[in-house]
Motif scaffolding. Structure first.
Motif, PDB file in Angstrom:
ATOM      1  N   UNK A  89      40.372  47.797  28.112  1.00  0.00           N
ATOM      2  CA  UNK A  89      39.950  46.410  28.288  1.00  0.00           C
ATOM      3  C   UNK A  89      41.199  45.548  28.376  1.00  0.00           C
ATOM      4  N   UNK A  90      41.250  44.712  29.397  1.00  0.00           N
ATOM      5  CA  UNK A  90      42.361  43.780  29.581  1.00  0.00           C
ATOM      6  C   UNK A  90      41.847  42.374  29.292  1.00  0.00           C
ATOM      7  N   UNK A  91      42.398  41.723  28.271  1.00  0.00           N
ATOM      8  CA  UNK A  91      41.973  40.379  27.905  1.00  0.00           C
ATOM      9  C   UNK A  91      42.848  39.321  28.533  1.00  0.00           C
ATOM     10  N   UNK A  92      42.234  38.203  28.921  1.00  0.00           N
ATOM     11  CA  UNK A  92      42.982  37.084  29.511  1.00  0.00           C
ATOM     12  C   UNK A  92      42.463  35.773  28.948  1.00  0.00           C
ATOM     13  N   UNK A  93      43.358  34.956  28.401  1.00  0.00           N
ATOM     14  CA  UNK A  93      42.996  33.627  27.931  1.00  0.00           C
ATOM     15  C   UNK A  93      43.107  32.665  29.112  1.00  0.00           C
ATOM     16  N   UNK A  94      42.020  31.971  29.402  1.00  0.00           N
ATOM     17  CA  UNK A  94      41.917  31.122  30.588  1.00  0.00           C
ATOM     18  C   UNK A  94      41.783  29.673  30.148  1.00  0.00           C
ATOM     19  N   UNK A  95      42.643  28.794  30.653  1.00  0.00           N
ATOM     20  CA  UNK A  95      42.652  27.420  30.164  1.00  0.00           C
ATOM     21  C   UNK A  95      41.454  26.608  30.638  1.00  0.00           C
ATOM     22  N   UNK A  96      40.943  26.872  31.833  1.00  0.00           N
ATOM     23  CA  UNK A  96      39.749  26.178  32.330  1.00  0.00           C
ATOM     24  C   UNK A  96      38.743  27.243  32.733  1.00  0.00           C
ATOM     25  N   UNK A  97      38.032  27.747  31.739  1.00  0.00           N
ATOM     26  CA  UNK A  97      37.155  28.888  31.966  1.00  0.00           C
ATOM     27  C   UNK A  97      35.996  28.527  32.894  1.00  0.00           C
ATOM     28  N   UNK A  98      35.484  27.323  32.778  1.00  0.00           N
ATOM     29  CA  UNK A  98      34.376  26.933  33.652  1.00  0.00           C
ATOM     30  C   UNK A  98      34.813  26.953  35.115  1.00  0.00           C
ATOM     31  N   UNK A  99      35.967  26.362  35.403  1.00  0.00           N
ATOM     32  CA  UNK A  99      36.449  26.337  36.779  1.00  0.00           C
ATOM     33  C   UNK A  99      36.709  27.756  37.283  1.00  0.00           C
TER      34      UNK A  99
END
Length: 427
Positions: A89-99
């Motif tokens: 599993x590769x995790x990614x923190x996304x600053x604008x998840x909705x977009x």
């Protein structure tokens, strides 16, 4: 823009600089998050799944948008799952998840799973962003609280699994307040004595937006939106107006003069307010700032009962899992493992104030006192509606509350205007 997007953008104020969002958290490139899914999965046998009997190893991508203090724990959990199973599993923190989700998922470039509050369920399912995994799950929804189990379903489809609850409740500065107030009247007495804006002291730190103020606007029989009610829209009902009038009379006189999240939250986090009303994500900031505080349930009000909106944090099953295969299996098994892992939930409760929704942990003496207080308030609350029509409610309500807070409109004027705008948006 929905209420949790506002929370995320304004909130990751771990140092006011960041609190329930991702200010200061580096966004990872969408292409990297989507396509660079890591190396080969490994299986050391600890998950009791042999690759030859359980199927091929899969590679899944997990997206999330977390306050900075929560990132190490999430990364560690993903690392543990990857090391103990055949999957990667590769995790990614996304600053604008909705977009990111609304652009990547329709293009076939989204993750297998992503983490957000449950209020996207109806909208995202209707837009084809989610997939039903009910036929493939090995986890029974009965292991979760009823509210959490309901939150991850839409029209009979299971589109994710829950792992924690959230709401806002009362926090008090123990250097200023001797004991938890039993009523709003008790709060007012303390705030009246302590409040001194000229000296930088405030009675209350309270972001004045639709999610945070829902406890009061829904505290006298009012409501924002209820798909089962007639009428469905309740923002301009007398009871809702009464709730806003109560807040304007009893709370706003003791708050900083900017109603938005960051200046409100900063007042208490800097030790300059007697009370705060905020969520469990806020505790990491208070711990970082060294504030002496206690968390308690919301106080009583004469003639009503405070009923805040509650949210369920959940892992969504994204469209990328629709075709099945090893990668979909990897995403689903990771979510099942995470959602039922008591060790992770106890750690999140201890370090971040997260409220577990596993029945085996609800009310447990192993939970910190602060989490137990939040859990009690969750029991008073109302789950946010998942109906897509709710998305059109947040914006006009935010405008209405700011206008009322600033004195540009009465409670009745502000909410009547909001109702008109919402109905026009629905059309």
């Amino acid at each position: 823009m929905d209420r949790r997007t506002v929370l995320k953008q304004l909130g990751a104020a771990t140092a006011f600089g960041s609190l329930a969002g991702c200010v200061g958290v580096q966004e990872q490139d969408t292409e990297t998050a989507t396509n660079d899914d890591g190396g080969d999965g490994s299986d050391d046998g600890s998950a009791d799944q042999d690759t030859e009997t359980a199927g091929p190893a899969g590679e899944a991508t997990a997206w999330y948008s977390l306050p900075e203090p929560e990132l190490p724990g999430r990364e560690k959990a993903i690392e543990t799952f990857t090391s103990e199973t055949r999957h990667t599993v590769e995790g990614s923190d996304i600053s604008d998840l909705e977009q990111k989700t609304t652009s990547a998922v329709p293009a076939g470039q989204g993750p297998q799973v992503f983490d957000w509050a449950h209020d996207w369920v109806g909208d995202y399912y209707q837009r084809g962003f989610l997939t039903d995994q009910s036929d493939d799950l090995t986890v029974d929804l009965d292991v979760f609280t009823d509210a959490a189990a309901d939150a991850v379903q839409y029209e009979g489809n299971v589109v994710g699994l829950p792992y924690s609850a959230e709401t806002v409740t009362l926090v008090y500065n123990t250097d200023v307040v001797d004991e938890a107030p039993e009523s709003v009247s008790d709060m007012v007495a303390v705030m009246d004595e302590y409040h001194d804006p000229d000296a930088g002291q405030y009675g209350l730190s309270y972001p004045f937006d639709p999610y945070f103020t829902s406890a009061f606007l829904q505290g006298f029989g009012g409501y924002y939106f209820d798909p089962a009610a007639d009428p469905q829209l309740g923002v301009d009902r007398d009871e809702t107006i009464q709730g806003l009038e109560f807040a304007l009379e009893n709370l706003t006189p003791y708050m900083p003069n900017d109603p938005t999240y960051e200046p409100q939250a900063a007042a208490f986090a800097e030790g300059n307010a007697a009370f705060a009303i905020n969520g469990p994500w806020y505790l990491a900031t208070l711990n970082d700032k060294g504030v002496n505080y206690e968390v308690t349930s919301l106080p009583a009000v004469d003639g009503g009962e405070l009923r805040p909106y509650t949210g369920i944090s959940m892992w969504y099953f994204a469209k990328a899992m629709e075709s099945g295969g090893a990668d979909a299996t990897a995403g689903r098994e990771f979510v099942e493992w995470y959602a039922t892992n008591e060790e992770i939930h106890l750690q999140n409760a201890e370090e971040h104030g997260a409220i577990p929704v596993l029945d085996s942990l609800v009310g447990s003496d192993d939970l910190p006192a602060n989490v137990q207080a939040y859990s009690e308030t969750v029991g008073q609350g109302i789950p946010m509606p998942t109906d897509p029509k709710m998305n059109k409610v947040w914006g006009p309500m935010e405008t209405a509350l700011i206008d009322a807070f600033n004195g540009d409109a009465t409670a009745e004027e502000a909410l009547t205007t909001a109702a008109t705008d919402i109905r026009e948006n629905w059309e």
